[in-house]
Motif scaffolding. Sequence first.
Motif, mmCIF file in Angstrom:
data_model
loop_
_atom_site.group_PDB
_atom_site.id
_atom_site.type_symbol
_atom_site.label_atom_id
_atom_site.label_comp_id
_atom_site.label_asym_id
_atom_site.label_seq_id
_atom_site.Cartn_x
_atom_site.Cartn_y
_atom_site.Cartn_z
ATOM 1 N N SER A 137 0.806 -1.217 0.000
ATOM 2 C CA SER A 137 0.000 0.000 0.000
ATOM 3 C C SER A 137 0.838 1.265 0.000
ATOM 4 O O SER A 137 0.369 2.327 -0.399
ATOM 5 N N GLY A 214 -2.371 -1.047 4.025
ATOM 6 C CA GLY A 214 -3.035 0.055 4.710
ATOM 7 C C GLY A 214 -4.154 0.633 3.868
ATOM 8 O O GLY A 214 -4.472 0.121 2.785
ATOM 9 N N PRO A 215 -4.778 1.722 4.325
ATOM 10 C CA PRO A 215 -5.972 2.275 3.676
ATOM 11 C C PRO A 215 -5.656 3.022 2.375
ATOM 12 O O PRO A 215 -5.342 4.208 2.374
ATOM 13 N N LEU A 218 -9.712 2.592 -1.119
ATOM 14 C CA LEU A 218 -10.929 2.183 -0.410
ATOM 15 C C LEU A 218 -12.182 2.481 -1.222
ATOM 16 O O LEU A 218 -13.221 1.842 -1.024
ATOM 17 N N SER A 223 -12.554 -2.027 2.044
ATOM 18 C CA SER A 223 -12.060 -2.384 3.373
ATOM 19 C C SER A 223 -10.597 -2.811 3.283
ATOM 20 O O SER A 223 -10.106 -3.195 2.216
ATOM 21 N N GLU A 224 -9.931 -2.753 4.433
ATOM 22 C CA GLU A 224 -8.532 -3.170 4.473
ATOM 23 C C GLU A 224 -8.400 -4.676 4.249
ATOM 24 O O GLU A 224 -7.391 -5.147 3.728
#
Length: 481
Positions: A137, A214-215, A218, A223-224
């Motif tokens: 990420s 990680g985010p 989205l 969702s993660e």
Amino acid sequence: MIPIKLEDLARITEGRVLRGDLSQLILSISTDSRTLQPGDLYVSLRGERFDGHDFIWEAVSRGAMGFLTSRSYAELSSGQKGGPGDESAAQSNISSTRSQKGDLAIIQVRDCLAALQALAREVRNRSSYRTIGLTGSTGKTSTKDFLKSILAKRFKVWATPKSYNNEVGLPLTILGADSQDEILIAELGMRGEGQIAQLCEILRPDMGIVTRIGPVHLETLGSEDRIARAEGELVEAIPETGLVVLNRDDRWFPYMADKARGRVVSYGMDSEAEVRATDIKLDAEARPSFQLVSGDRRTLVKLQVMGEHNVANALAAAALADELGVSMEEIKGGLQGAQLSDMRMEMVRVDGIRIINDAYNANPMSMKAALKTLSHMGKRARTIALLGDMLELGEKTVYYHREIGREVVEQKIDFLIAMGELSKYIYEAALEARLEQKRALLVDSLEDAAKEIKKILSSGDVLLIKASRAIGLERVLERIA
């Protein structure tokens, strides 16, 4: 690129040669008429906002030896920008071009992107180099930069140029390698599930690195958990004989390790990591030094790049290089000599002002890391953060922007300038966290941001510039330099 005959290209892409000598060799590929070099084969890709067919004749005028098209003669244009035309006009244009440039190669295919990928797949299958896939990420490009710098001490290495990490960029990366390369390092990006699996089907990675989950994305993934599944497709693609390098400090480490068929090697600050860093220190420019530890071996490493977060990226590269037999001294030399790609914690100095250009992209994790770096430099200088929108965060967009606003205050940043529709939430949260009103500004445009920064900046200050790629916040530099 490994040379490919025109007749082989037609077979590989299931295309039809409309013009050209079948024995002619394809030596290089371009998908961009603006950067095309004489002798390249131009591939006419379509995107959301463009059609490469509109630039075929521009590519030819720049010296393309031919082009790949999904259009027939009747659809090819006689104009400089393409577009539908009649067959006689296209034939006339082609004949004129041939008389000036020899036998122009034209291959008609059903789909130009599929053809480009098929060609990359074939070239990969003909190649003997080992392949390393790299995803995560955050930190992909910096880890690639570290890894390339290390491995170049021992091997002939080709790596993803810039951030060519998608369904177009990966084929171009593969086609950019030559027959002498021993290792290919490929960044793998994604915007949804299944995409890394598709890239791995082309790349066939022997080894892989996952930096951190990680985010991000989205907006499409939601969702993660789904982000981890998507990034984990690289881990699943590594064969039993392969190697998977994972971040022991990432909460998704157990999940990734469980998916792996290949041997797992871990890195991180965790005492259980097989390659780890201890005694991390930052100098006045926020450049880390640390003890690199692998088993009973250790060496002091002093990075020339900024940010404590880059220690993890350096460790990932060191862990894989160690498994390839690169010595600790060579790893140290590679890490210390590494230079990061443009707009990744890039230091720019203007009239005694230090500007951290980290504007290539932004997500909540990288934004926090950049602010932490700025804060460290604020021990001896006034700190100013110019922050723009973080995109593709879906339903959590407001939450994460507000989180960054609180982080600005937590890191004791002296002045905040927030630019953009979403960044108003950074601004509002910072004020709620007791940042004084006189030390915060909300602006709407690059021009306004530059104007306000010029009023504020003075010699000795440190300015951070960071936002998502689409914001183009680095353009502020042009207005204040």
